[in-house]
Structures are given as C-alpha cells and as structure tokens.
Design an enzyme around this catalytic site. Structure first.
Site, mmCIF file in Angstrom:
data_model
loop_
_atom_site.group_PDB
_atom_site.id
_atom_site.type_symbol
_atom_site.label_atom_id
_atom_site.label_comp_id
_atom_site.label_asym_id
_atom_site.label_seq_id
_atom_site.Cartn_x
_atom_site.Cartn_y
_atom_site.Cartn_z
ATOM 1 N N HIS A 57 0.890 -1.159 0.000
ATOM 2 C CA HIS A 57 0.000 0.000 0.000
ATOM 3 C C HIS A 57 0.928 1.208 0.000
ATOM 4 O O HIS A 57 2.044 1.146 0.520
ATOM 5 C CB HIS A 57 -0.835 0.081 1.277
ATOM 6 C CG HIS A 57 -1.725 -1.073 1.550
ATOM 7 N ND1 HIS A 57 -1.296 -2.239 2.164
ATOM 8 C CD2 HIS A 57 -3.037 -1.256 1.298
ATOM 9 C CE1 HIS A 57 -2.309 -3.063 2.303
ATOM 10 N NE2 HIS A 57 -3.377 -2.505 1.781
ATOM 11 N N ASP A 60 2.414 1.813 3.370
ATOM 12 C CA ASP A 60 3.364 0.819 3.896
ATOM 13 C C ASP A 60 4.794 1.307 3.686
ATOM 14 O O ASP A 60 5.712 0.938 4.422
ATOM 15 C CB ASP A 60 3.207 -0.514 3.163
ATOM 16 C CG ASP A 60 1.838 -1.147 3.362
ATOM 17 O OD1 ASP A 60 1.199 -0.892 4.404
ATOM 18 O OD2 ASP A 60 1.401 -1.870 2.454
ATOM 19 N N MET A 91 2.510 -5.904 -7.618
ATOM 20 C CA MET A 91 1.204 -5.331 -7.286
ATOM 21 C C MET A 91 1.365 -4.176 -6.304
ATOM 22 O O MET A 91 2.187 -4.236 -5.390
ATOM 23 C CB MET A 91 0.292 -6.423 -6.698
ATOM 24 C CG MET A 91 -1.105 -5.980 -6.312
ATOM 25 S SD MET A 91 -1.252 -5.354 -4.619
ATOM 26 C CE MET A 91 -1.490 -6.885 -3.733
ATOM 27 N N GLU A 184 -10.924 -6.518 -4.977
ATOM 28 C CA GLU A 184 -10.933 -7.528 -3.917
ATOM 29 C C GLU A 184 -12.154 -7.368 -3.032
ATOM 30 O O GLU A 184 -12.400 -6.295 -2.477
ATOM 31 C CB GLU A 184 -9.673 -7.415 -3.058
ATOM 32 C CG GLU A 184 -9.636 -8.423 -1.914
ATOM 33 C CD GLU A 184 -8.352 -8.396 -1.148
ATOM 34 O OE1 GLU A 184 -7.383 -7.798 -1.636
ATOM 35 O OE2 GLU A 184 -8.313 -8.982 -0.047
ATOM 36 N N LYS A 186 -14.767 -8.448 0.200
ATOM 37 C CA LYS A 186 -14.796 -8.943 1.583
ATOM 38 C C LYS A 186 -16.184 -8.631 2.126
ATOM 39 O O LYS A 186 -16.715 -7.541 1.890
ATOM 40 C CB LYS A 186 -13.713 -8.269 2.426
ATOM 41 C CG LYS A 186 -13.599 -8.819 3.854
ATOM 42 C CD LYS A 186 -12.443 -8.183 4.609
ATOM 43 C CE LYS A 186 -12.336 -8.703 6.034
ATOM 44 N NZ LYS A 186 -11.229 -8.034 6.776
ATOM 45 N N GLU A 220 -9.722 -13.459 -2.190
ATOM 46 C CA GLU A 220 -8.913 -13.866 -1.040
ATOM 47 C C GLU A 220 -9.566 -15.053 -0.343
ATOM 48 O O GLU A 220 -10.785 -15.035 -0.089
ATOM 49 C CB GLU A 220 -8.726 -12.733 -0.045
ATOM 50 C CG GLU A 220 -7.889 -13.163 1.173
ATOM 51 C CD GLU A 220 -7.630 -12.087 2.184
ATOM 52 O OE1 GLU A 220 -7.104 -11.021 1.808
ATOM 53 O OE2 GLU A 220 -7.969 -12.295 3.355
ATOM 54 N N HIS A 223 -11.600 -14.140 2.822
ATOM 55 C CA HIS A 223 -12.807 -13.336 2.597
ATOM 56 C C HIS A 223 -13.940 -14.174 2.015
ATOM 57 O O HIS A 223 -15.081 -14.062 2.465
ATOM 58 C CB HIS A 223 -12.489 -12.156 1.687
ATOM 59 C CG HIS A 223 -11.431 -11.260 2.240
ATOM 60 N ND1 HIS A 223 -10.915 -10.194 1.545
ATOM 61 C CD2 HIS A 223 -10.769 -11.281 3.417
ATOM 62 C CE1 HIS A 223 -9.997 -9.606 2.283
ATOM 63 N NE2 HIS A 223 -9.889 -10.247 3.417
ATOM 64 N N ASP A 248 -5.175 -13.569 -3.451
ATOM 65 C CA ASP A 248 -4.668 -13.448 -2.076
ATOM 66 C C ASP A 248 -4.847 -14.778 -1.370
ATOM 67 O O ASP A 248 -5.964 -15.213 -1.100
ATOM 68 C CB ASP A 248 -5.437 -12.361 -1.310
ATOM 69 C CG ASP A 248 -4.892 -10.963 -1.573
ATOM 70 O OD1 ASP A 248 -5.420 -10.002 -0.993
ATOM 71 O OD2 ASP A 248 -3.932 -10.845 -2.373
ATOM 72 N N ASP A 258 -11.621 -12.104 10.035
ATOM 73 C CA ASP A 258 -10.629 -12.292 8.979
ATOM 74 C C ASP A 258 -9.275 -12.639 9.597
ATOM 75 O O ASP A 258 -8.548 -11.780 10.077
ATOM 76 C CB ASP A 258 -10.519 -10.970 8.193
ATOM 77 C CG ASP A 258 -9.612 -11.083 6.977
ATOM 78 O OD1 ASP A 258 -9.288 -10.024 6.401
ATOM 79 O OD2 ASP A 258 -9.232 -12.210 6.611
ATOM 80 N N ASP A 260 -6.552 -14.257 8.251
ATOM 81 C CA ASP A 260 -5.325 -14.081 7.432
ATOM 82 C C ASP A 260 -4.203 -14.989 7.924
ATOM 83 O O ASP A 260 -3.055 -14.566 8.088
ATOM 84 C CB ASP A 260 -4.850 -12.613 7.444
ATOM 85 C CG ASP A 260 -5.825 -11.677 6.722
ATOM 86 O OD1 ASP A 260 -5.768 -10.451 6.996
ATOM 87 O OD2 ASP A 260 -6.627 -12.162 5.907
ATOM 88 N N ASP A 294 -1.497 -12.997 1.350
ATOM 89 C CA ASP A 294 -1.980 -11.871 2.141
ATOM 90 C C ASP A 294 -2.307 -12.412 3.530
ATOM 91 O O ASP A 294 -3.465 -12.675 3.852
ATOM 92 C CB ASP A 294 -3.212 -11.234 1.499
ATOM 93 C CG ASP A 294 -3.591 -9.945 2.231
ATOM 94 O OD1 ASP A 294 -4.655 -9.387 1.917
ATOM 95 O OD2 ASP A 294 -2.841 -9.518 3.129
HETATM 96 C C1 DIG Z 1 -6.990 -7.096 2.833
HETATM 97 O O1 DIG Z 1 -7.260 -8.420 2.527
HETATM 98 C C2 DIG Z 1 -6.533 -6.350 1.626
HETATM 99 C C3 DIG Z 1 -5.466 -5.375 1.973
HETATM 100 O O2 DIG Z 1 -4.521 -6.062 2.745
HETATM 101 C C4 DIG Z 1 -4.908 -5.019 0.644
HETATM 102 O O3 DIG Z 1 -5.463 -3.803 0.255
HETATM 103 C C5 DIG Z 1 -5.371 -6.105 -0.295
HETATM 104 C C6 DIG Z 1 -4.278 -6.539 -1.207
HETATM 105 O O4 DIG Z 1 -3.888 -7.839 -0.991
HETATM 106 N N1 DIG Z 1 -5.909 -7.132 0.593
HETATM 107 MN MN MN Z 2 -6.329 -9.360 0.773
HETATM 108 MN MN MN Z 3 -7.983 -10.777 4.760
#
Ligand code: DIG
Ligand code: MN
Ligand code: MN
Length: 393
Positions: A57, A60, A91, A184, A186, A220, A223, A248, A258, A260, A294
């Site tokens: 990002h 970051d 990315m 993406e 969620k 993802e 998600h 992801d 979530d 992760d 991710d």
């Molecule tokens: C969350 O799953 C999102 C953020 O971490 C980011 O913007 C995106 C890219 O992988 N996934």
């Molecule tokens: Mn993600």
């Molecule tokens: Mn996530």
C-alpha cells in the site's frame, strides 16, 4: 548442500505484502508484540526466503503526510533494496482505510470532499506503484460499507464506486500505464457490511464498467470463506471469465473474523483443491499470475517466527502442488473422473440451438432408471484425495 525440491525459487512467483510479514502483531485487543520493520529489510528477508516479489500500500512505504523530498528518498532506498536482492513489485494498492478521514468510506463516502481526497490519494499511489514496476493495482474497499444502512442509498454507493473505478481507468489510460485493476471483495470487517461483498458481486460489477477489459478480481481465501462460500468455485468462475488478475492466499476457519492465517494452515483439503485448480494439474489451463500470501504470523511470534510463517506459506503451496500432480497422475483417479462421452448426444450438446437439434434431442431415448442407479465412485475418489494428502498414496 542437498537440493530441496520444496525450496521456493523466483520461478514460483511467490509474493508477500510489506504489511503481511511486516505486521507487528497488533490486534483490536492488544498492542504490537514485534518491532516495526524497515521495508528494505523486509525485501532482503523475503529474498532470502525465496520469494519473488513484494507488494505494498502507499502508506506501507511512504508515511502519510510525508514531504515530496522524503518520499523520493524512501523510494530511492527501496528501489536499491529491490535491485540488491533481485526482487520485484508486481502489485500495488492504496490504503483507503486507515486514515480517520475514511471513517465513512472512501469512494462511497457521503462527503464529496472525502471522495475527492480518495481519488487524489489513489492517483498518487498509482504513480508510486507504476514507478516501482507494478502491473496490477488492487482495490480492497475496506471502509466502503455501513453499520447503519439508513446513512445512504446502497444504489448510490454502487454508482459512486463505479464512478471512481471508471475515472481511475481513464487516468491510467491517459498516462499510458501498463496497469490492470483487480477488485478484492470482503463481506464485512472493519465495516459492519462491506459493499460488493464477494468475488461474484465484483464480477457482476465489472460488467457495468466503461473499461471492463482493464478490470479483474483479486479473490482472497479468508474473505470468500468468511462469506461461507467456496474459494475454489469462485476462483474457477473468475478464471473461466478471464478475470483472475491476482489472488490473495491465506488460511481461515469458517465463522470467524478475517484471520489471514498462514496458507494451508486450516482447511488443507480446500487449499489442495485451490492449488490443483491454480496449477491446472487436472489438465486445465493454469493461473500464471503472482501467488500472493496476504497473511501474517501469529501474534505470539518473534521476528524468527515471522520468517517461519513466510517459509511455511510457500512450502505448503509447493507441497500441495506436488500432491496435486501425483493425484492427477494416479490412474485410479483418472479412471473415475474420466469425461463421460456419448457419440450420439455429444454433438447435440456441443452445438448451438437449432430447431433440428432440438427435435433430435427431444427424440433421443434416455434410460433414466439405469442412469439413476449408477454409482459414481466419488467416495473412493475423495478417499484417494485424502490418502494422497496424508502421504498414503
Ligand atoms: C486485505 O485483505 C486487503 C489489503 O490487505 C490489501 O489492500 C489487499 C491486497 O492484498 N488485501
Ligand atoms: Mn487481501
Ligand atoms: Mn484478509
């Protein structure tokens, strides 16, 4: 040193976000348990683990509110680290969810000044991503949602999001950037409900865009699982539509926030089926884009544990890919899943409708009782998959 076939190489296309291995272990109920890492060190450590690329990002890398001079100095140091360690940035994305100004959303916020700032910030972040070599730009609308739906017409929210993506596609075209967008989904968290909640919603939304050919999805695991859906089915739909622009990978237990988690650390069977799909070991067209984890290490981990986490993500993917190759090479498996054919019916099903084909199809004798009684040997097939996963095949 003996060759380790599971050791990741650049050819595996594994990537991690700066925010993943850089996660300091903070959560809603506790402070950070690890030091914040310098992005250049993350590049070095990921390279040592065998990763191919690093994603980011804007914030970051460039602290919010940095001067242009500070921004340029940080970027120069980061580029040197990438060069020194042979890493790329496939990315990039924008943080449109941390700053308080985005508390009511970014592109969908009720205040036009917030929506304008979100566009400003994203155009600047796109320039950064392109400067670092990114070819995919992800949009995760973490704040694009509601707690109380009385606050705005959800139709208007969709229109605002569409305007933003159409506008930014035109920005990319105007600048001549070689960049594709990946949306993406969620279902919730941090908002009570997030708009465009699943990959399926995103695919439908993409069809309404002015430049829909530039826009795909970034599904993802966590998600889609949070929504109680099959990640493998949703990824397959995106692949079949030519819209799987990024992915992801992580782990998730159903019915939870979530998480992760490290890839493959929870539902190993579904992780196997996802890797089998992505690698095309059953004879389907494989996914050839970045394999992005991710995910982040448990809060319990120290720095060494973070790199155990990173290596674990990549090793599990490679082990599952090897298992999938073995599974689809197993003659008993191939026999069970061999395509059923019928010389008389196949030509009718493979051709578009015509009055003649409809007449022929409707005249076709079909022995429904015999077919209904036939066993499909899926129990044996699934057991073969389980035994393959357990190293018993
Ligand atoms: C969350 O799953 C999102 C953020 O971490 C980011 O913007 C995106 C890219 O992988 N996934
Ligand atoms: Mn993600
Ligand atoms: Mn996530």
């Amino acid at each position: 040193m003996s060759h380790d076939p599971i050791q990741p190489t650049r050819d595996d296309r594994f990537t991690f976000g700066l925010w993943t291995v850089g996660n300091p272990g903070r959560d809603p109920f506790g402070a950070a348990t690890r030091a914040v890492q310098d992005p250049c060190r993350i590049v070095q450590k990921l390279s040592e683990c065998g990763a191919w690329g690093v994603n980011l990002h804007d914030e970051d890398l460039i602290p919010f509110g940095s001067s242009a001079a500070k921004r340029d100095g940080i970027v120069a140091d980061f580029k040197k680290a990438l060069d020194d360690h042979g890493m790329v940035v496939p990315m990039a994305t924008t943080n449109l969810f941390s700053q308080p100004i985005f508390k009511d959303g970014a592109f969908t916020a009720n205040d036009p000044k917030v929506r304008a700032f979100a566009l400003q910030k994203t155009m600047t972040a796109i320039e950064l991503g392109v400067e670092l070599g990114a070819s995919t730009y992800v949009f995760w609308g973490g704040r694009e949602g509601t707690e109380t739906d009385a606050c705005r017409d959800p139709q208007e929210a969709t229109r605002r999001f569409r305007h933003a993506i159409d506008y930014l596609c035109e920005f990319v075209k105007d600048r001549g950037y070689d960049l594709r967008f990946a949306l993406e989904a969620k279902p919730n968290e941090p908002r009570g409900d997030i708009y465009l909640a699943t990959t399926g919603h995103m695919l439908a939304f993409i069809a309404t865009l002015k430049n829909e050919e530039m826009v795909g999805v970034n599904p993802e695991v966590a998600h889609e699982s949070m929504a109680g859906l099959s990640m493998t089915h949703n990824v397959a739909q995106a692949m079949e539509a030519g819209k799987l622009f990024h992915i992801d990978l992580n782990g998730q237990r159903i019915g939870r926030y979530d998480q992760d988690l490290r890839f493959g650390s929870e539902d190993l069977k579904q992780a196997f089926l996802l890797v089998r799909l992505l690698e095309g070991t059953a004879g389907t067209t494989p996914y050839t884009g970045p394999l992005h984890f991710d995910a982040h290490a448990y809060r319990t981990e120290d720095d060494a544990g973070v790199w155990d986490f990173a290596r674990g993500c990549m090793r599990t993917y490679k082990l599952l890919a090897e298992r999938a190759r073995g599974f689809d090479a197993d003659s008993e498996v191939r026999d069970i899943i061999a395509a059923m054919t019928d010389a008389a019916i196949d030509p009718l099903l493979g051709a578009p409708y015509s009055a003649a084909s409809a007449e022929a199809l409707r005249a076709m004798p079909i022995d429904i009782d015999t077919i209904a009684k036939r066993g499909l040997r899926y129990e044996r097939l699934d057991q073969l998959m389980i035994e393959n996963l357990m190293g018993a095949r």
